[in-house]
Motif scaffolding. Structure first.
Motif, mmCIF file in Angstrom:
data_model
loop_
_atom_site.group_PDB
_atom_site.id
_atom_site.type_symbol
_atom_site.label_atom_id
_atom_site.label_comp_id
_atom_site.label_asym_id
_atom_site.label_seq_id
_atom_site.Cartn_x
_atom_site.Cartn_y
_atom_site.Cartn_z
ATOM 1 N N ARG A 64 38.084 30.965 50.256
ATOM 2 C CA ARG A 64 39.207 30.029 50.306
ATOM 3 C C ARG A 64 39.119 29.183 49.041
ATOM 4 N NH1 ARG A 64 41.377 25.762 54.653
ATOM 5 N NH2 ARG A 64 42.463 24.417 53.176
ATOM 6 N N PHE A 65 40.295 28.884 48.453
ATOM 7 C CA PHE A 65 40.305 28.040 47.265
ATOM 8 C C PHE A 65 41.505 27.107 47.327
ATOM 9 C CE2 PHE A 65 41.196 27.210 42.707
ATOM 10 C CZ PHE A 65 39.998 26.590 42.400
ATOM 11 N N ASP A 66 41.240 25.809 47.205
ATOM 12 C CA ASP A 66 42.288 24.794 47.130
ATOM 13 C C ASP A 66 42.536 24.517 45.648
ATOM 14 O OD1 ASP A 66 42.414 24.419 49.999
ATOM 15 O OD2 ASP A 66 40.500 23.380 49.826
ATOM 16 N N VAL A 67 43.690 24.937 45.162
ATOM 17 C CA VAL A 67 44.003 24.824 43.737
ATOM 18 C C VAL A 67 44.237 23.345 43.391
ATOM 19 C CG1 VAL A 67 45.552 25.567 41.899
ATOM 20 C CG2 VAL A 67 45.074 27.109 43.813
ATOM 21 N N PRO A 68 43.541 22.833 42.377
ATOM 22 C CA PRO A 68 43.742 21.433 41.990
ATOM 23 C C PRO A 68 45.187 21.183 41.534
ATOM 24 C CG PRO A 68 41.747 22.307 40.978
ATOM 25 C CD PRO A 68 42.488 23.476 41.581
ATOM 26 N N ILE A 69 45.793 20.155 42.091
ATOM 27 C CA ILE A 69 47.179 19.808 41.757
ATOM 28 C C ILE A 69 47.256 19.355 40.300
ATOM 29 C CG2 ILE A 69 49.087 18.215 42.249
ATOM 30 C CD1 ILE A 69 48.046 18.140 45.165
ATOM 31 N N GLY A 70 48.215 19.932 39.561
ATOM 32 C CA GLY A 70 48.495 19.505 38.198
ATOM 33 C C GLY A 70 47.531 19.997 37.131
ATOM 34 N N LYS A 71 46.504 20.775 37.498
ATOM 35 C CA LYS A 71 45.513 21.226 36.514
ATOM 36 C C LYS A 71 45.914 22.590 35.949
ATOM 37 C CE LYS A 71 40.680 21.447 35.547
ATOM 38 N NZ LYS A 71 39.346 21.133 35.954
ATOM 39 N N LEU A 72 46.057 22.669 34.620
ATOM 40 C CA LEU A 72 46.446 23.911 33.962
ATOM 41 C C LEU A 72 45.385 24.987 34.152
ATOM 42 C CD1 LEU A 72 47.894 22.593 30.589
ATOM 43 C CD2 LEU A 72 49.164 23.622 32.490
ATOM 44 N N HIS A 73 45.849 26.217 34.394
ATOM 45 C CA HIS A 73 44.940 27.341 34.563
ATOM 46 C C HIS A 73 45.668 28.657 34.325
ATOM 47 C CE1 HIS A 73 46.863 26.691 38.480
ATOM 48 N NE2 HIS A 73 46.681 27.980 38.721
ATOM 49 N N THR A 74 44.886 29.706 34.063
ATOM 50 C CA THR A 74 45.381 31.079 33.999
ATOM 51 C C THR A 74 44.646 31.850 35.090
ATOM 52 O OG1 THR A 74 43.693 31.753 32.409
ATOM 53 C CG2 THR A 74 45.795 30.964 31.502
ATOM 54 N N ALA A 75 45.111 33.073 35.364
ATOM 55 C CA ALA A 75 44.429 33.899 36.362
ATOM 56 C C ALA A 75 44.590 35.370 36.011
ATOM 57 C CB ALA A 75 44.993 33.615 37.748
ATOM 58 N N THR A 76 43.550 36.145 36.320
ATOM 59 C CA THR A 76 43.569 37.589 36.104
ATOM 60 C C THR A 76 43.040 38.278 37.351
ATOM 61 O OG1 THR A 76 43.139 37.250 33.739
ATOM 62 C CG2 THR A 76 42.791 39.475 34.613
ATOM 63 N N VAL A 77 43.848 39.183 37.887
ATOM 64 C CA VAL A 77 43.472 39.944 39.075
ATOM 65 C C VAL A 77 42.411 40.974 38.687
ATOM 66 C CG1 VAL A 77 44.362 41.522 40.848
ATOM 67 C CG2 VAL A 77 45.749 39.569 40.097
ATOM 68 N N GLY A 78 41.487 41.241 39.609
ATOM 69 C CA GLY A 78 40.391 42.181 39.365
ATOM 70 C C GLY A 78 40.834 43.634 39.286
ATOM 71 N N ASP A 79 39.859 44.518 39.093
ATOM 72 C CA ASP A 79 40.102 45.943 38.852
ATOM 73 C C ASP A 79 40.681 46.694 40.050
ATOM 74 O OD1 ASP A 79 39.208 45.717 36.254
ATOM 75 O OD2 ASP A 79 37.163 46.358 36.727
ATOM 76 N N ARG A 80 40.575 46.147 41.257
ATOM 77 C CA ARG A 80 41.117 46.816 42.445
ATOM 78 C C ARG A 80 42.363 46.122 42.984
ATOM 79 N NH1 ARG A 80 38.623 47.144 47.088
ATOM 80 N NH2 ARG A 80 37.627 45.131 46.911
ATOM 81 N N GLY A 81 42.886 45.152 42.239
ATOM 82 C CA GLY A 81 44.004 44.368 42.744
ATOM 83 C C GLY A 81 43.493 43.298 43.696
#
Length: 94
Positions: A64-81
């Motif tokens: 579980r992850f609570d995304v910090p409000i207003g904090k810039l980020h990128t994301a990359t999905v893993g090799d299996r989706g």
């Protein structure tokens, strides 16, 4: 009851007005962005790496992850989706 159903029920009980399942194929990239309200992720399959200005957080099935409000980020999905249950409580625009 399967994992995704339990996650959806948890987020609904926590008061998220929008709860849904989402998936992306392997190596999907999300460009830099920020969320203007509460967003919580329950990963139900696969992995995703979230990068907060050089600090990486790898999420895998069961996390579980609570995304910090207003904090810039990128994301990359893993090799299996990945598959995820998302709870959102986003701020309304003007």
């Amino acid at each position: 009851m399967e994992l995704s159903e339990r996650c959806m029920q948890t987020l609904e009980k926590e008061g998220f007005p929008t709860v849904y399942e989402w998936s992306d194929p392997a190596r999907t990239e999300y460009p830099e962005h920020a969320h203007e309200g509460r967003v919580t992720l329950f990963v139900t399959d696969g992995t995703i790496t979230i990068d907060f200005e050089g600090t990486e957080k790898v999420l895998k099935a069961g996390d579980r992850f609570d995304v910090p409000i207003g904090k810039l980020h990128t994301a990359t999905v893993g090799d299996r989706g990945w598959k995820v249950v998302v709870g959102e409580e986003l701020e309304e625009g003007p």
